[in-house]
Scaffold this active site. Structure first.
Site, PDB file in Angstrom:
ATOM      1  N   ARG A   1      51.944  40.950  34.330  1.00  0.00           N
ATOM      2  CA  ARG A   1      52.461  42.269  33.977  1.00  0.00           C
ATOM      3  C   ARG A   1      53.082  42.218  32.581  1.00  0.00           C
ATOM      4  O   ARG A   1      53.721  41.220  32.222  1.00  0.00           O
ATOM      5  CB  ARG A   1      53.541  42.703  34.985  1.00  0.00           C
ATOM      6  CG  ARG A   1      52.996  43.113  36.347  1.00  0.00           C
ATOM      7  CD  ARG A   1      52.233  44.429  36.258  1.00  0.00           C
ATOM      8  NE  ARG A   1      51.844  44.943  37.543  1.00  0.00           N
ATOM      9  CZ  ARG A   1      50.589  44.976  38.015  1.00  0.00           C
ATOM     10  NH1 ARG A   1      49.604  44.476  37.300  1.00  0.00           N
ATOM     11  NH2 ARG A   1      50.314  45.523  39.182  1.00  0.00           N
TER      12      ARG A   1
ATOM     13  N   HIS B   1      44.100  46.519  30.618  1.00  0.00           N
ATOM     14  CA  HIS B   1      44.480  46.399  32.041  1.00  0.00           C
ATOM     15  C   HIS B   1      43.274  46.665  32.953  1.00  0.00           C
ATOM     16  O   HIS B   1      43.307  47.530  33.834  1.00  0.00           O
ATOM     17  CB  HIS B   1      45.642  47.348  32.377  1.00  0.00           C
ATOM     18  CG  HIS B   1      46.414  46.931  33.591  1.00  0.00           C
ATOM     19  ND1 HIS B   1      47.790  47.014  33.685  1.00  0.00           N
ATOM     20  CD2 HIS B   1      46.007  46.417  34.787  1.00  0.00           C
ATOM     21  CE1 HIS B   1      48.187  46.581  34.873  1.00  0.00           C
ATOM     22  NE2 HIS B   1      47.123  46.208  35.559  1.00  0.00           N
TER      23      HIS B   1
HETATM   24  C1  GLV Z   1      46.484  46.074  38.875  1.00  0.00           C
HETATM   25  O1  GLV Z   1      47.138  45.613  38.012  1.00  0.00           O
HETATM   26  C2  GLV Z   1      46.825  46.052  40.273  1.00  0.00           C
HETATM   27  O2  GLV Z   1      48.015  45.859  40.589  1.00  0.00           O
HETATM   28  O3  GLV Z   1      45.927  46.198  41.098  1.00  0.00           O
END
Ligand code: GLV
Length: 308
Positions: free
Chosen positions: A223, A271
């Site tokens: 993260r 992401h």
């Molecule tokens: C993506 O980052 C998720 O948490 O699935």
């Protein structure tokens, strides 16, 4: 029984079709449709609606639409509401693909070859066998273990670090703050797959980078707030980190003009390392609903004290 899905509406439509096929007894709604809010017992959400308890007074389980739950404000959720993270094979496979791509790319010097191509330079570097490359994965949950299994298949010299003691076949396992320095010292390519908690926020900092061998690679698929970006920049510019592959940052999306966009030693993706796959996720959620109705523990139940 009513179930509400609140996340990407395109994927929600697929969830709705799969629920209709596999669990026609469930009244399935894609947000902002909810049917009678008092009938809603289950919610799958990336971001839950504000004032959840008032909106759905009979909610019994909150499922995260993704692997993480750090996007939830736990203090705003009813204290006894069970929260379940998404552990599903499609999401695991996506992460294995991304991390293997990144580790192989760093292992085989792709950043240098891309730079060379732009400079029209034909420079052959020595090919190091995978067994000579030490890969270390921070986080030995379902994702970390799956990634390590595949990396071992390539023959990498693999280690893993986690908060508590784990044993993974063929992987040198390190545990707790006390063993972090030894883990870092033997890590040429570091992969971060940790959940975001109070302990992991800011963990990828100058001190941690200094503990790695000079020129180590970084693959950040945890993260954004785990990384101290200014410390990464200094480590890249000093050559302490050779190259970083980041799939997460803080904030997301990364603002225009941010240094990470243009740094020659950074590859950035938006992401996308992995995503919940409706086909397999619905199977997992339905199995958890059966467990819940039978009074059995659900897979992925979050320990709020631990934060994941
Ligand atoms: C993506 O980052 C998720 O948490 O699935």
């Amino acid at each position: 029984m009513a179930f509400v899905y609140k996340s990407d509406p395109v994927r929600g439509a697929v969830w709705a079709r799969l629920f209709a096929e596999r669990a026609p007894q469930v009244a399935f709604h894609v947000w902002p449709e909810t049917g009678d809010p008092a009938a809603v017992r289950f919610l799958a959400a990336w971001i839950p609606p504000p004032d959840l308890a008032r909106l759905f007074p009979n909610l019994e389980v909150l499922f995260s639409a993704g692997a993480g739950i750090d996007q939830f404000d736990l203090s705003a959720l009813p204290p006894d509401l069970p929260i379940v993270r998404m552990i599903e094979p499609g999401l695991v496979r996506g992460m294995v693909e991304y991390v293997c791509w990144a580790v192989l790319g760093l292992h085989r010097d792709m950043p240098a070859y891309l730079r060379d191509q732009r400079a029209e330079a034909w420079t052959q570097l020595r090919v190091l066998p995978a067994a000579g490359r030490r890969v270390g994965v921070l986080g030995l949950g379902v994702l970390g273990c799956a990634v390590l299994e595949q990396l071992r298949g390539f023959g990498f010299d693999c280690a893993g670090w986690s908060r508590s003691r784990h044993a993974v076949a063929g992987v040198a396992c390190f545990a707790g703050k006390g063993e972090l320095p030894a883990f870092l010292a033997r890590t040429d390519i570091l992969v971060c797959l940790l959940p975001l908690t109070a302990d992991t926020r800011g963990m990828l900092d100058a001190r941690l980078f200094a503990g790695l061998p000079q020129g180590a690679g970084l693959v950040q698929v945890g993260r954004g707030p785990q990384l101290v970006e200014a410390d990464l920049r200094a480590a890249l510019d000093a050559g302490q980190i050779g190259h970083a592959i980041l799939d997460v940052c803080d904030p997301e999306p990364l603002p225009p003009g941010h240094w990470l966009w243009q740094h020659p030693k950074v590859w950035l993706t938006p992401h996308i390392a992995s995503m919940t796959q409706p086909e397999s996720a619905v199977e997992v959620v339905l199995a958890n609903l059966r467990r819940f109705e039978a009074g059995e523990p659900m897979v992925g139940l979050v320990d709020r004290g631990r934060g994941y």
